[in-house]
Design a protein around this motif. Structure first.
Motif, PDB file in Angstrom:
ATOM      1  N   UNK A 359      -5.496  84.999  96.241  1.00 54.70           N
ATOM      2  CA  UNK A 359      -5.248  83.665  95.703  1.00 54.70           C
ATOM      3  C   UNK A 359      -5.630  82.609  96.735  1.00 54.70           C
ATOM      4  N   UNK A 360      -6.378  81.598  96.309  1.00 53.71           N
ATOM      5  CA  UNK A 360      -6.458  80.326  97.011  1.00 53.71           C
ATOM      6  C   UNK A 360      -5.525  79.385  96.248  1.00 53.71           C
ATOM      7  N   UNK A 361      -4.536  78.834  96.948  1.00 50.11           N
ATOM      8  CA  UNK A 361      -3.514  78.090  96.212  1.00 50.11           C
ATOM      9  C   UNK A 361      -2.979  76.940  97.052  1.00 50.11           C
ATOM     10  N   UNK A 362      -2.379  75.975  96.370  1.00 52.84           N
ATOM     11  CA  UNK A 362      -1.685  74.862  96.997  1.00 52.84           C
ATOM     12  C   UNK A 362      -0.201  75.194  97.059  1.00 52.84           C
ATOM     13  N   UNK A 363       0.410  74.982  98.221  1.00 52.83           N
ATOM     14  CA  UNK A 363       1.857  75.146  98.362  1.00 52.83           C
ATOM     15  C   UNK A 363       2.466  73.773  98.676  1.00 52.83           C
ATOM     16  N   UNK A 364       3.364  73.332  97.793  1.00 49.06           N
ATOM     17  CA  UNK A 364       3.958  72.010  97.903  1.00 49.06           C
ATOM     18  C   UNK A 364       5.472  72.145  97.982  1.00 49.06           C
ATOM     19  N   UNK A 365       6.066  71.513  98.989  1.00 50.86           N
ATOM     20  CA  UNK A 365       7.512  71.552  99.177  1.00 50.86           C
ATOM     21  C   UNK A 365       8.088  70.162  98.948  1.00 50.86           C
ATOM     22  N   UNK A 366       9.151  70.104  98.165  1.00 53.98           N
ATOM     23  CA  UNK A 366       9.796  68.825  97.880  1.00 53.98           C
ATOM     24  C   UNK A 366      11.312  68.995  97.972  1.00 53.98           C
ATOM     25  N   UNK A 367      11.961  68.076  98.658  1.00 55.81           N
ATOM     26  CA  UNK A 367      13.422  68.084  98.706  1.00 55.81           C
ATOM     27  C   UNK A 367      13.934  67.306  97.498  1.00 55.81           C
ATOM     28  N   UNK A 374      12.623  72.540  96.440  1.00 53.35           N
ATOM     29  CA  UNK A 374      11.762  73.293  95.522  1.00 53.35           C
ATOM     30  C   UNK A 374      10.418  73.506  96.200  1.00 53.35           C
ATOM     31  N   UNK A 375       9.873  74.710  96.091  1.00 56.51           N
ATOM     32  CA  UNK A 375       8.565  75.054  96.658  1.00 56.51           C
ATOM     33  C   UNK A 375       7.713  75.638  95.538  1.00 56.51           C
ATOM     34  N   UNK A 376       6.539  75.038  95.303  1.00 55.30           N
ATOM     35  CA  UNK A 376       5.673  75.483  94.213  1.00 55.30           C
ATOM     36  C   UNK A 376       4.338  75.946  94.776  1.00 55.30           C
ATOM     37  N   UNK A 377       3.808  77.036  94.214  1.00 59.67           N
ATOM     38  CA  UNK A 377       2.449  77.526  94.481  1.00 59.67           C
ATOM     39  C   UNK A 377       1.649  77.410  93.197  1.00 59.67           C
ATOM     40  N   UNK A 378       0.415  76.905  93.307  1.00 59.38           N
ATOM     41  CA  UNK A 378      -0.467  76.839  92.136  1.00 59.38           C
ATOM     42  C   UNK A 378      -1.900  77.039  92.617  1.00 59.38           C
ATOM     43  N   UNK A 379      -2.672  77.846  91.885  1.00 61.11           N
ATOM     44  CA  UNK A 379      -4.053  78.124  92.282  1.00 61.11           C
ATOM     45  C   UNK A 379      -4.870  76.844  92.306  1.00 61.11           C
ATOM     46  N   UNK A 380      -5.771  76.768  93.287  1.00 61.93           N
ATOM     47  CA  UNK A 380      -6.695  75.641  93.372  1.00 61.93           C
ATOM     48  C   UNK A 380      -8.080  76.152  93.014  1.00 61.93           C
ATOM     49  N   UNK A 381      -8.691  75.549  91.999  1.00 59.68           N
ATOM     50  CA  UNK A 381     -10.005  75.968  91.523  1.00 59.68           C
ATOM     51  C   UNK A 381     -11.087  75.205  92.274  1.00 59.68           C
ATOM     52  N   UNK A 382     -11.932  75.938  92.978  1.00 62.52           N
ATOM     53  CA  UNK A 382     -13.051  75.307  93.664  1.00 62.52           C
ATOM     54  C   UNK A 382     -14.136  74.935  92.652  1.00 62.52           C
ATOM     55  N   UNK A 383     -15.067  74.057  93.034  1.00 63.55           N
ATOM     56  CA  UNK A 383     -16.144  73.683  92.107  1.00 63.55           C
ATOM     57  C   UNK A 383     -16.882  74.908  91.592  1.00 63.55           C
ATOM     58  N   UNK A 385     -19.869  75.510  91.129  1.00 65.36           N
ATOM     59  CA  UNK A 385     -21.212  75.814  91.627  1.00 65.36           C
ATOM     60  C   UNK A 385     -21.204  76.727  92.850  1.00 65.36           C
ATOM     61  N   UNK A 386     -20.013  77.151  93.315  1.00 58.93           N
ATOM     62  CA  UNK A 386     -20.024  78.101  94.433  1.00 58.93           C
ATOM     63  C   UNK A 386     -19.753  79.515  93.922  1.00 58.93           C
ATOM     64  N   UNK A 387     -20.144  80.494  94.732  1.00 55.22           N
ATOM     65  CA  UNK A 387     -20.088  81.887  94.294  1.00 55.22           C
ATOM     66  C   UNK A 387     -18.669  82.363  94.050  1.00 55.22           C
ATOM     67  N   UNK A 388     -17.742  81.958  94.911  1.00 52.16           N
ATOM     68  CA  UNK A 388     -16.399  82.514  94.825  1.00 52.16           C
ATOM     69  C   UNK A 388     -15.704  82.120  93.533  1.00 52.16           C
ATOM     70  N   UNK A 389     -16.033  80.932  92.977  1.00 52.92           N
ATOM     71  CA  UNK A 389     -15.325  80.448  91.793  1.00 52.92           C
ATOM     72  C   UNK A 389     -15.445  81.424  90.632  1.00 52.92           C
ATOM     73  N   UNK A 390     -16.546  82.171  90.557  1.00 51.93           N
ATOM     74  CA  UNK A 390     -16.740  83.092  89.442  1.00 51.93           C
ATOM     75  C   UNK A 390     -16.216  84.499  89.736  1.00 51.93           C
ATOM     76  N   UNK A 391     -15.765  84.753  90.981  1.00 47.20           N
ATOM     77  CA  UNK A 391     -15.343  86.098  91.343  1.00 47.20           C
ATOM     78  C   UNK A 391     -13.828  86.264  91.348  1.00 47.20           C
ATOM     79  N   UNK A 392     -13.089  85.166  91.440  1.00 49.82           N
ATOM     80  CA  UNK A 392     -11.638  85.264  91.536  1.00 49.82           C
ATOM     81  C   UNK A 392     -11.054  85.784  90.231  1.00 49.82           C
ATOM     82  N   UNK A 393     -10.320  86.906  90.291  1.00 51.23           N
ATOM     83  CA  UNK A 393      -9.779  87.523  89.080  1.00 51.23           C
ATOM     84  C   UNK A 393      -8.290  87.254  88.908  1.00 51.23           C
ATOM     85  N   UNK A 394      -7.692  86.513  89.844  1.00 50.77           N
ATOM     86  CA  UNK A 394      -6.266  86.220  89.764  1.00 50.77           C
ATOM     87  C   UNK A 394      -6.079  84.712  89.791  1.00 50.77           C
ATOM     88  N   UNK A 395      -5.266  84.209  88.873  1.00 48.53           N
ATOM     89  CA  UNK A 395      -5.014  82.766  88.810  1.00 48.53           C
ATOM     90  C   UNK A 395      -3.510  82.550  88.814  1.00 48.53           C
TER      91      UNK A 395
END
Length: 717
Positions: A359-367, A374-383, A385-395
């Protein structure tokens, strides 16, 4: 960057006669110096660095060509290369000094340990060994080790006398005196070192525990617009997570089989419609789970461990095989409020048969309020046009936890896991039920691991934790903590070398069934492992017994001779025992095997169990090394080659008594057991793996599996 040589020359010209001029002369001299100060452009530095890599000593013709190309005087070119060579020489000397210092410290610690051991076995009044000499030691062997130490000290001294100008990597490596697990296992099964044909297996440079593999995709720098977009994504994910954490029916329903919280997907999609949902893809599965519990750690300490990925990986060594912080978008304030980071991690099931999830993801912490985070993780989608964007199988859809402070240093944690998984590669059949049930990567497993590790940290900090010490060998609380840290490093190393992560390339050998034995090799450079080529091997079997019963079998020292080849069928004694959790199975043990020719060899073992599964990890360790840890000294240089077992439920619904050992009902629930070993193939980092070593480890695992099945009356499973 200005040339040091140029600056020295200019200061020399203007530095004579400071008292002979007036203020105006000083000012004009200062202006002249400022005008002569020159900073190379980025293009000039890049071109000069490129030339330095090709030719550190350019001739006059090459300097003239660079002068014309970059618009610099030939003298500036000459000074730049002189300064660069001086810098590189200083860096090499510092690196060589550090390597030599570490080697000297290591040998000094070993010498101290042997001197202390000799004090224990020689009578202080008469100076001779006692009549009832302890089987721990063999005097002749100690004398041989002392002679070997002297040779090593002489070698290091000669290196220190001539290391300048000669890289340390070109010198012969200093051989450790510790007895590795290879010396035991190979001797038992007739191994003969490196004789035999070599195998063409990929050698991984560096151990997985110390050297992180390259990321699948290295993102470029981020603009302010990118960071603003990340902030919006994180804020929306936080709002969704809070609703998932605090809402029950109809968003969450109770499972009729096990009472777990199950996400109502229709209600979820109605509340949170997604334009980019992949749920209609036949290969995509949704895994969603929620669980809550109390942990023995303050909320602020937990938040700190979640924000620091190194601490986070230490908190979850059985789940997180790799963790990196890519970019800190916002560092936040005290208490983690407002912290936003772009991260990468690999999540694992401890078996070579199950690929990791990336996973490439954003981790955000808020009091949220005082004492509530609260701590949240959410996947970050790269543009796209790069190779990795089409290979990631986990979101990763908005997932995370709510941490609420409670009295007496406790916290209540509510955890949500929510992911989309694209299963283009079928899951191995014996893990299919566990993976598809959501138990393998679900909230229950995360929370159970968190509760167990927080108990362990609490035991590490409290000096009064229960310790049974039969031989009086742990003299202080510092010794207990040093032993706990050594055992934790052993477990971390074991977990890092067993998973199917990017850091391992497993090769399947033919074995006792269609699964076979998987092997991987790497060059060990970690100071906590013996230097050389290390072979990791493992296989997974299914047993028709409950995970608790299987764990009890491996944990019981009375049944150890039935499966442990290191003890050669001999009984073992629990010399020292440190509890590191409320469950009696969570402990660290030091074991001694009776009636063996390895009189100074012990076994360090840690066992841990929670509702998601269990581990039994052990490593042979010699007595001088264990004395270093038990006395409270730094144990980070003690080499370990851990082996052991991972035990998890198979994910099937219970059909009758799966714990019965009298029959093997293939339709009932049972346990998945991974058997994993590590051996030192050679102390030479350049050595090739040979066929004899592979056959030995293949037979070793096959024999161990057969002995386990025989002891548990499960030969037909």
């Amino acid at each position: 960057m200005p040339s040091n040589g140029r600056r020295k020359m200019e200061y020399g010209r203007g530095g004579g006669g400071s008292g002979g001029g007036d203020h105006r002369d000083d000012a004009s001299g200062s202006q002249r110096r400022k005008k002569r100060y020159h900073r190379h452009t980025a293009h000039q530095i890049q071109r000069l660095e490129g030339m330095y890599k090709e030719c550190p000593h350019p001739d006059e013709k090459q300097r003239m060509q660079l002068s014309r190309e970059l618009g610099l005087a030939p003298r500036q070119i000459k000074f730049w290369f002189q300064n660069r060579r001086t810098q590189m020489k200083a860096q090499n000397e510092r690196a060589d000094n550090c390597a030599l210092r570490a080697e000297n410290d290591k040998i000094r610690c070993e010498n101290i340990a042997i001197r202390e051991a000799l004090k224990n076995v020689i009578c202080p009044s008469c100076g001779v060994p006692p009549l009832n000499e302890d089987s721990y030691f063999d005097e002749q062997k100690l004398q041989m080790e002392n002679a070997q130490l002297k040779q090593e000290l002489d070698r290091v001294s000669s290196i220190a006398a001539k290391y300048i100008g000669r890289p340390i990597s070109q010198l012969p490596p200093v051989q450790p005196i510790h007895i590795s697990s290879l010396d035991l296992s190979m001797a038992s099964f007739g191994g003969h070192g490196l004789a035999g044909p070599s195998l063409d297996l990929d050698l991984i440079p560096g151990s997985a525990s110390s050297t992180m593999p390259n990321l699948p995709y290295q993102p470029p720098g981020f603009s302010d617009m990118d960071k603003s977009l990340m902030t919006d994504i994180a804020a929306n994910a936080m709002a969704e997570l809070l609703r998932l954490l605090q809402t029950n029916e109809p968003l969450w329903m109770k499972s009729s089989t096990d009472g777990r919280d199950v996400l109502n997907l229709e209600t979820y999609e109605r509340i949170f419609p997604r334009a980019t949902s992949h749920s209609k893809n036949s290969y995509v599965r949704i895994e969603a789970s929620r669980d809550s519990g109390v942990v023995i750690m303050s909320g602020l300490a937990l938040v700190d461990m979640f924000i620091d990925l190194n601490k986070f990986a230490e908190l979850f060594p059985t789940i997180v095989s790799m963790a990196r912080t890519i970019e800190v978008i916002s560092s936040g304030m005290l208490g983690g409020h407002g912290s936003l980071q772009l991260m990468y991690n690999e999540l694992q099931v401890l078996s070579p048969l199950v690929p990791t999830r990336e996973f490439y993801f954003l981790r955000y912490c808020q009091q949220i309020e005082q004492g509530l985070w609260a701590i949240v993780d959410v996947s970050y989608n790269f543009p796209q046009d790069n190779q990795f964007a089409n290979q990631c199988r986990s979101h990763r859809l908005p997932s995370g936890c709510l941490i609420q402070d409670m009295p007496n240093g406790y916290s209540k944690v509510t955890w949500v896991e929510h992911v989309e998984i694209e299963d283009k590669v079928p899951t191995h059949r014996i893990y299919r039920d566990l993976i598809h049930s959501g138990l393998a990567f679900g909230a229950q497993r995360w929370l159970a691991a968190l509760q167990r590790m927080c108990e362990r940290f609490a035991c590490l900090m409290v000096s009064g934790t229960y310790t049974r010490d039969l031989e009086g060998v742990i003299p202080s609380p510092e010794g207990k903590r040093s032993m706990m840290k050594l055992a934790q490093r052993m477990v971390n190393n074991f977990c890092a070398n067993i998973s199917a992560s990017n850091g391992h390339r497993w090769t399947t050998l033919s074995g006792m069934d269609e699964i076979g034995v998987r092997v991987a090799i790497h060059k060990s450079t970690d100071p906590g492992q013996p230097n050389g080529v290390v072979l990791s091997a493992g296989t997974t079997i299914w047993l028709p017994l409950s995970p608790q019963n299987v764990f009890n079998f491996f944990k019981d020292e009375r049944t150890r001779p039935q499966w442990d080849v290191l003890s050669n069928g001999n009984a073992v004694q629990d010399v020292a025992h440190i509890a590191n959790g409320s469950h009696p199975g969570n402990c660290i043990s030091v074991l001694r095997a009776f009636n063996t020719n390895q009189n100074n060899m012990l076994i360090l073992q840690e066992s841990c169990i929670d509702s998601s599964g269990s581990l039994v990890v052990y490593s042979p360790i010699d007595l001088p090394a264990i004395n270093i840890a038990m006395s409270g000294e730094d144990s980070s240089y003690i080499p370990l080659l851990p082996s052991g077992f991972t035990i998890s439920p198979d994910g099937r619904a219970d059909q009758g008594d799966g714990a019965s050992s009298s029959s093997c009902n293939a339709n009932g629930s049972g346990s998945l057991v991974t058997v994993a070993l590590q051996i030192l193939v050679s102390s030479l980092p350049s050595a090739k793996l040979n066929l004899e070593s592979v056959n030995t480890v293949n037979n070793l695992i096959g024999t161990t599996v057969q002995q386990i099945k025989t002891a548990l009356n499960c030969n037909s499973s």
